[in-house]
Design a protein around this motif. Structure first.
Motif, mmCIF file in Angstrom:
data_model
loop_
_atom_site.group_PDB
_atom_site.id
_atom_site.type_symbol
_atom_site.label_atom_id
_atom_site.label_comp_id
_atom_site.label_asym_id
_atom_site.label_seq_id
_atom_site.Cartn_x
_atom_site.Cartn_y
_atom_site.Cartn_z
ATOM 1 N N ILE A 85 0.853 -1.194 0.000
ATOM 2 C CA ILE A 85 0.000 0.000 0.000
ATOM 3 C C ILE A 85 0.885 1.239 0.000
ATOM 4 O O ILE A 85 1.857 1.326 0.766
ATOM 5 C CB ILE A 85 -0.897 0.055 1.280
ATOM 6 C CG1 ILE A 85 -1.690 -1.240 1.481
ATOM 7 C CG2 ILE A 85 -1.790 1.294 1.276
ATOM 8 C CD1 ILE A 85 -2.929 -1.410 0.662
ATOM 9 N N GLU A 86 0.543 2.190 -0.878
ATOM 10 C CA GLU A 86 1.214 3.502 -0.849
ATOM 11 C C GLU A 86 0.292 4.528 -1.498
ATOM 12 O O GLU A 86 -0.715 4.153 -2.124
ATOM 13 C CB GLU A 86 2.562 3.453 -1.584
ATOM 14 C CG GLU A 86 2.432 3.159 -3.058
ATOM 15 C CD GLU A 86 3.768 3.074 -3.775
ATOM 16 O OE1 GLU A 86 4.825 3.027 -3.118
ATOM 17 O OE2 GLU A 86 3.737 3.054 -5.015
ATOM 18 N N SER A 87 0.613 5.793 -1.352
ATOM 19 C CA SER A 87 -0.211 6.844 -1.948
ATOM 20 C C SER A 87 -0.106 6.758 -3.470
ATOM 21 O O SER A 87 1.003 6.603 -4.011
ATOM 22 C CB SER A 87 0.246 8.213 -1.462
ATOM 23 O OG SER A 87 0.093 8.294 -0.069
ATOM 24 N N ALA A 88 -1.260 6.841 -4.143
ATOM 25 C CA ALA A 88 -1.286 6.738 -5.616
ATOM 26 C C ALA A 88 -0.565 7.947 -6.211
ATOM 27 O O ALA A 88 -0.866 9.093 -5.851
ATOM 28 C CB ALA A 88 -2.731 6.681 -6.099
ATOM 29 N N SER A 89 0.391 7.686 -7.131
ATOM 30 C CA SER A 89 1.272 8.774 -7.588
ATOM 31 C C SER A 89 0.507 9.931 -8.236
ATOM 32 O O SER A 89 0.842 11.090 -8.006
ATOM 33 C CB SER A 89 2.340 8.230 -8.525
ATOM 34 O OG SER A 89 1.717 7.495 -9.551
ATOM 35 N N HIS A 90 -0.550 9.643 -9.026
ATOM 36 C CA HIS A 90 -1.233 10.779 -9.677
ATOM 37 C C HIS A 90 -1.986 11.639 -8.663
ATOM 38 O O HIS A 90 -2.143 12.844 -8.858
ATOM 39 C CB HIS A 90 -2.132 10.320 -10.825
ATOM 40 C CG HIS A 90 -3.275 9.466 -10.418
ATOM 41 N ND1 HIS A 90 -3.137 8.124 -10.134
ATOM 42 C CD2 HIS A 90 -4.577 9.774 -10.233
ATOM 43 C CE1 HIS A 90 -4.320 7.636 -9.797
ATOM 44 N NE2 HIS A 90 -5.202 8.618 -9.844
ATOM 45 N N LEU A 91 -2.415 11.041 -7.544
ATOM 46 C CA LEU A 91 -3.089 11.841 -6.509
ATOM 47 C C LEU A 91 -2.067 12.648 -5.711
ATOM 48 O O LEU A 91 -2.347 13.752 -5.258
ATOM 49 C CB LEU A 91 -3.900 10.934 -5.578
ATOM 50 C CG LEU A 91 -5.105 10.283 -6.254
ATOM 51 C CD1 LEU A 91 -5.805 9.328 -5.302
ATOM 52 C CD2 LEU A 91 -6.096 11.343 -6.727
ATOM 53 N N VAL A 92 -0.863 12.100 -5.578
ATOM 54 C CA VAL A 92 0.220 12.826 -4.898
ATOM 55 C C VAL A 92 0.541 14.086 -5.705
ATOM 56 O O VAL A 92 0.602 15.192 -5.179
ATOM 57 C CB VAL A 92 1.476 11.935 -4.770
ATOM 58 C CG1 VAL A 92 2.687 12.744 -4.330
ATOM 59 C CG2 VAL A 92 1.219 10.787 -3.804
ATOM 60 N N ASN A 93 0.710 13.925 -7.028
ATOM 61 C CA ASN A 93 1.055 15.068 -7.882
ATOM 62 C C ASN A 93 -0.030 16.130 -7.876
ATOM 63 O O ASN A 93 0.248 17.312 -7.882
ATOM 64 C CB ASN A 93 1.308 14.602 -9.317
ATOM 65 C CG ASN A 93 2.503 13.682 -9.371
ATOM 66 O OD1 ASN A 93 3.354 13.744 -8.489
ATOM 67 N ND2 ASN A 93 2.554 12.824 -10.378
ATOM 68 N N GLU A 94 -1.275 15.666 -7.826
ATOM 69 C CA GLU A 94 -2.424 16.580 -7.868
ATOM 70 C C GLU A 94 -2.525 17.430 -6.601
ATOM 71 O O GLU A 94 -2.909 18.580 -6.650
ATOM 72 C CB GLU A 94 -3.683 15.706 -7.925
ATOM 73 C CG GLU A 94 -4.761 16.216 -8.827
ATOM 74 C CD GLU A 94 -5.900 15.219 -8.832
ATOM 75 O OE1 GLU A 94 -6.624 15.156 -7.837
ATOM 76 O OE2 GLU A 94 -6.028 14.486 -9.829
ATOM 77 N N SER A 95 -2.168 16.843 -5.465
ATOM 78 C CA SER A 95 -2.389 17.555 -4.202
ATOM 79 C C SER A 95 -1.107 18.151 -3.633
ATOM 80 O O SER A 95 -0.702 19.252 -3.987
ATOM 81 C CB SER A 95 -3.075 16.619 -3.195
ATOM 82 O OG SER A 95 -2.365 15.391 -3.092
ATOM 83 N N THR A 96 -0.436 17.402 -2.813
ATOM 84 C CA THR A 96 0.680 17.968 -2.043
ATOM 85 C C THR A 96 2.010 17.938 -2.785
ATOM 86 O O THR A 96 2.985 18.499 -2.310
ATOM 87 C CB THR A 96 0.850 17.153 -0.754
ATOM 88 O OG1 THR A 96 0.940 15.774 -1.130
ATOM 89 C CG2 THR A 96 -0.318 17.318 0.186
ATOM 90 N N LYS A 97 2.066 17.251 -3.937
ATOM 91 C CA LYS A 97 3.305 17.037 -4.710
ATOM 92 C C LYS A 97 4.266 16.040 -4.031
ATOM 93 O O LYS A 97 5.184 15.561 -4.649
ATOM 94 C CB LYS A 97 4.078 18.341 -4.997
ATOM 95 C CG LYS A 97 3.220 19.450 -5.560
ATOM 96 C CD LYS A 97 3.027 19.304 -7.060
ATOM 97 C CE LYS A 97 2.228 20.453 -7.613
ATOM 98 N NZ LYS A 97 1.136 20.038 -8.481
ATOM 99 N N ILE A 98 4.068 15.808 -2.766
ATOM 100 C CA ILE A 98 4.898 14.793 -2.084
ATOM 101 C C ILE A 98 3.966 13.820 -1.362
ATOM 102 O O ILE A 98 2.889 14.220 -0.897
ATOM 103 C CB ILE A 98 5.876 15.402 -1.041
ATOM 104 C CG1 ILE A 98 5.146 16.415 -0.139
ATOM 105 C CG2 ILE A 98 7.110 16.001 -1.666
ATOM 106 C CD1 ILE A 98 5.830 16.645 1.169
ATOM 107 N N PRO A 99 4.372 12.534 -1.277
ATOM 108 C CA PRO A 99 3.510 11.617 -0.535
ATOM 109 C C PRO A 99 3.506 11.965 0.950
ATOM 110 O O PRO A 99 4.528 12.361 1.501
ATOM 111 C CB PRO A 99 4.140 10.236 -0.790
ATOM 112 C CG PRO A 99 5.480 10.477 -1.344
ATOM 113 C CD PRO A 99 5.574 11.899 -1.801
ATOM 114 N N LEU A 100 2.350 11.871 1.572
ATOM 115 C CA LEU A 100 2.246 12.164 3.008
ATOM 116 C C LEU A 100 2.607 10.946 3.854
ATOM 117 O O LEU A 100 2.891 11.078 5.036
ATOM 118 C CB LEU A 100 0.817 12.610 3.354
ATOM 119 C CG LEU A 100 0.302 13.875 2.682
ATOM 120 C CD1 LEU A 100 -1.148 14.132 3.074
ATOM 121 C CD2 LEU A 100 1.166 15.066 3.072
#
Ligand SMILES: O=C(O)CCC(=O)C(=O)O
Ligand SMILES: [Fe+2]
Length: 129
Positions: A85-100
């Motif tokens: 499990i990890e943060s989905a890369s396209h959602l990372v780019n869309e929001s914070t630019k870095i995984p939380l």
């Protein structure tokens, strides 16, 4: 049932017609009145992490009632235990630019969740970047 966030991906819940479910919002418990023939969908901890915090897992609990029996039917959608499990890369780019959150195996998360008695905030401390 004690207050908790569901550790899974999401939960589909049918609470029949007897009140008992409550959710925590802005520090206050709010009752969720049963709606006939309605299903509730709860975002689980995994969807919060996969969505990089975009979707929020709600803290909830069930309270008892001395007058009426209550039956709740829950379907838990759960990743396999060795699922990564990890943060989905396209959602990372869309929001914070870095995984939380850092990635992990689901079984590892579940172990931490059980050790912390379902306290998602405490569990998140282990996975926040
Ligand atoms: O009884 C309910 O309405 C909620 C049950 C629940 O939250 C759960 O089984 O995870
Ligand atoms: Fe739950």
């Amino acid at each position: 049932m004690h207050s908790h966030c569901d550790p899974n991906l999401f939960t589909i819940l049918y609470q029949g017609n007897v009140y008992g479910l409550q959710i925590l919002k802005d520090g206050k418990w709010i009752g969720v009145e049963p709606l006939p023939n309605a299903f509730l969908v709860f975002i689980g901890c995994q969807l919060q992490i996969i969505s990089n915090g975009k979707l929020k897992s709600v803290i909830h609990r069930a309270v008892t009632n001395s007058k009426q029996a209550r039956i709740c039917v829950c379907t838990f959608v759960i990743p396999s235990s060795d699922c990564h499990i990890e943060s989905a890369s396209h959602l990372v780019n869309e929001s914070t630019k870095i995984p939380l959150y850092k990635g992990y195996q689901y079984k590892e998360f579940l172990h931490t969740y059980i050790l912390n008695h379902g306290d998602f905030e405490a569990v998140l401390q282990f996975y926040k970047l």
